[in-house]
Design a protein around this motif. Sequence first.
Motif, PDB file in Angstrom:
ATOM      1  N   ASP A 255       0.898  -1.305  -0.157  1.00  0.00           N
ATOM      2  CA  ASP A 255      -0.026   0.310   0.028  1.00  0.00           C
ATOM      3  C   ASP A 255       1.258   1.124  -0.030  1.00  0.00           C
ATOM      4  O   ASP A 255       0.544   2.333  -0.101  1.00  0.00           O
ATOM      5  CB  ASP A 255      -1.015   0.166   1.146  1.00  0.00           C
ATOM      6  N   PHE A 256       1.998   1.157  -0.020  1.00  0.00           N
ATOM      7  CA  PHE A 256       3.057   2.219  -0.129  1.00  0.00           C
ATOM      8  C   PHE A 256       2.575   3.678  -1.400  1.00  0.00           C
ATOM      9  O   PHE A 256       2.633   4.656  -0.726  1.00  0.00           O
ATOM     10  CB  PHE A 256       4.576   1.954  -0.291  1.00  0.00           C
ATOM     11  N   VAL A 257       2.759   3.412  -2.346  1.00  0.00           N
ATOM     12  CA  VAL A 257       1.717   4.196  -3.534  1.00  0.00           C
ATOM     13  C   VAL A 257       0.983   4.993  -3.105  1.00  0.00           C
ATOM     14  O   VAL A 257       0.796   5.835  -3.470  1.00  0.00           O
ATOM     15  CB  VAL A 257       1.953   3.265  -4.750  1.00  0.00           C
TER      16      VAL A 257
ATOM     17  N   PHE B 154       4.046   6.920   3.402  1.00  0.00           N
ATOM     18  CA  PHE B 154       4.994   6.399   4.604  1.00  0.00           C
ATOM     19  C   PHE B 154       4.147   6.302   5.798  1.00  0.00           C
ATOM     20  O   PHE B 154       4.474   5.871   6.317  1.00  0.00           O
ATOM     21  CB  PHE B 154       5.609   8.145   5.076  1.00  0.00           C
ATOM     22  N   ASN B 155       2.853   7.109   5.637  1.00  0.00           N
ATOM     23  CA  ASN B 155       2.125   6.146   7.008  1.00  0.00           C
ATOM     24  C   ASN B 155       1.825   4.791   7.352  1.00  0.00           C
ATOM     25  O   ASN B 155       1.414   3.980   8.009  1.00  0.00           O
ATOM     26  CB  ASN B 155       0.426   6.396   6.437  1.00  0.00           C
ATOM     27  N   VAL B 156       1.718   4.405   5.923  1.00  0.00           N
ATOM     28  CA  VAL B 156       2.197   2.519   5.861  1.00  0.00           C
ATOM     29  C   VAL B 156       3.880   2.189   6.684  1.00  0.00           C
ATOM     30  O   VAL B 156       4.111   1.577   7.515  1.00  0.00           O
ATOM     31  CB  VAL B 156       2.345   1.668   4.873  1.00  0.00           C
ATOM     32  N   LEU B 157       4.931   3.507   6.044  1.00  0.00           N
ATOM     33  CA  LEU B 157       6.248   3.094   6.838  1.00  0.00           C
ATOM     34  C   LEU B 157       6.101   2.967   8.918  1.00  0.00           C
ATOM     35  O   LEU B 157       6.897   2.904   9.185  1.00  0.00           O
ATOM     36  CB  LEU B 157       7.130   3.564   6.396  1.00  0.00           C
ATOM     37  N   TYR B 158       5.191   4.594   9.108  1.00  0.00           N
ATOM     38  CA  TYR B 158       5.502   4.453  10.355  1.00  0.00           C
ATOM     39  C   TYR B 158       4.632   3.263  11.117  1.00  0.00           C
ATOM     40  O   TYR B 158       5.099   3.552  12.626  1.00  0.00           O
ATOM     41  CB  TYR B 158       4.390   5.816  10.239  1.00  0.00           C
TER      42      TYR B 158
END
Length: 474
Positions: free
Chosen positions: A160-162, A166-170
């Motif tokens: 879901d990064f696209v 950066f919410n998914v990285l957080y």
Amino acid sequence: MDASLEKIADPTLAEMGKNLKEAVKMLEDSQRRTEEENGKKLISGDIPGPLQGSGQDMVSILQLVQNLMHGDEDEEPQSPRIQNIGEQGHMALLGHSLGAYISTLDKEKLRKLTTRILSDTTLWLCRIFRYENGCAYFHEEEREGLAKICRLAIHSRYEDFVVDGFNVLYNKKPVIYLSAAARPGLGQYLCNQLGLPFPCLCRVPCNTVFGSQHQMDVAFLEKLIKDDIERGRLPLLLVANAGTAAVGHTDKIGRLKELCEQYGIWLHVEGVNLATLALGYVSSSVLAAAKCDSMTMTPGPWLGLPAVPAVTLYKHDDPALTLVAGLTSNKPTDKLRALPLWLSLQYLGLDGFVERIKHACQLSQRLQESLKKVNYIKILVEDELSSPVVVFRFFQELPGSDPVFKAVPVPNMTPSGVGRERHSCDALNRWLGEQLKQLVPASGLTVMDLEAEGTCLRFSPLMTAAAGHGGACL
């Protein structure tokens, strides 16, 4: 070369080759003239001024360039002499001029030609370095390939990064593992390029008890991975070394590959020892790099070719993700980065390519064999006979000291006893290095300070000897 240029039907190509040869000859001849003048200062227009109203001819412009290159040599007598790049270097330089000319073709011709250049160069490099079914990314900045590989790993692991960015990285922070022996500044560069905070980096210590002090501690790495998983982090990518930046040691890449497969981590390998993959005999530790997910190489220095890009070989099945990560491009002009290497590889041929790498490795082996016969010389890479890097240091024994402790590093010790011996040895090694560099400037010998060992001398002919086989004088 002039006779062969007459056979070229395209007058622009023929003129380009002729002009390049004449320009390089003029710049190289200027070096000899300045040496002959013995103190006569060249009159150069090195002081910025207004742009002239009338244009200048090519000879006048090249005269300005050579004056800017050599005009201050009287003030800096210790500056290294510019090397004669040879005809194989002309091919690499021609690639940049030719690239500008090719970019003027119509779109369809440009697309076909650039696709052929990229596919040829990729195929040749993958076969030379035993990297089956790989893709290639060519780049000017050596670390840029790894940054793009990190982007690819992020897109691959975070579906879901696209969309969410950066919410998914957080919510699940990625972790990039670097060896303590990695080249300085690599971690900071990656964080800056990727927009990641520094806590996303994990520094893996090197062995302290068993094995080389410059190899990654595999058992400790596995502990770090398990700890990160328990904290809800995502182990993303591991950077291993096939020839550390300092002393040329190779990590246990086979064991690291098993670990990465176990935990779903992308394995990237870099280092000068990757060049030995082109040889008939390759050490098992380096050979394991051919099975990694990606690796970055620098054929320009290895072959003595100027202005040749670095290349990152990688394996991935999804062209959409490689495009998003910046590893592939729809722009034909981006594919032209491979042109200087495409020309140079054809000029050298497979035999010439392998011979240059073999020559550098033989120089290192010859020096290592000679150093073993010299008393009071410690070799740091003695256990890696196939390494093209030799790091050594002179040491001495205090009267009455136990020979067992003759080369034991003693950090943070006051200048007394063995500490005083270490201090004096460092000074002597610095002096020795400077003397050797003056006696054999083409050797590319460097003086370096290592935290544990102290001041050492580094001989890496693969990065210097290809240009004219200069290191042979050692």
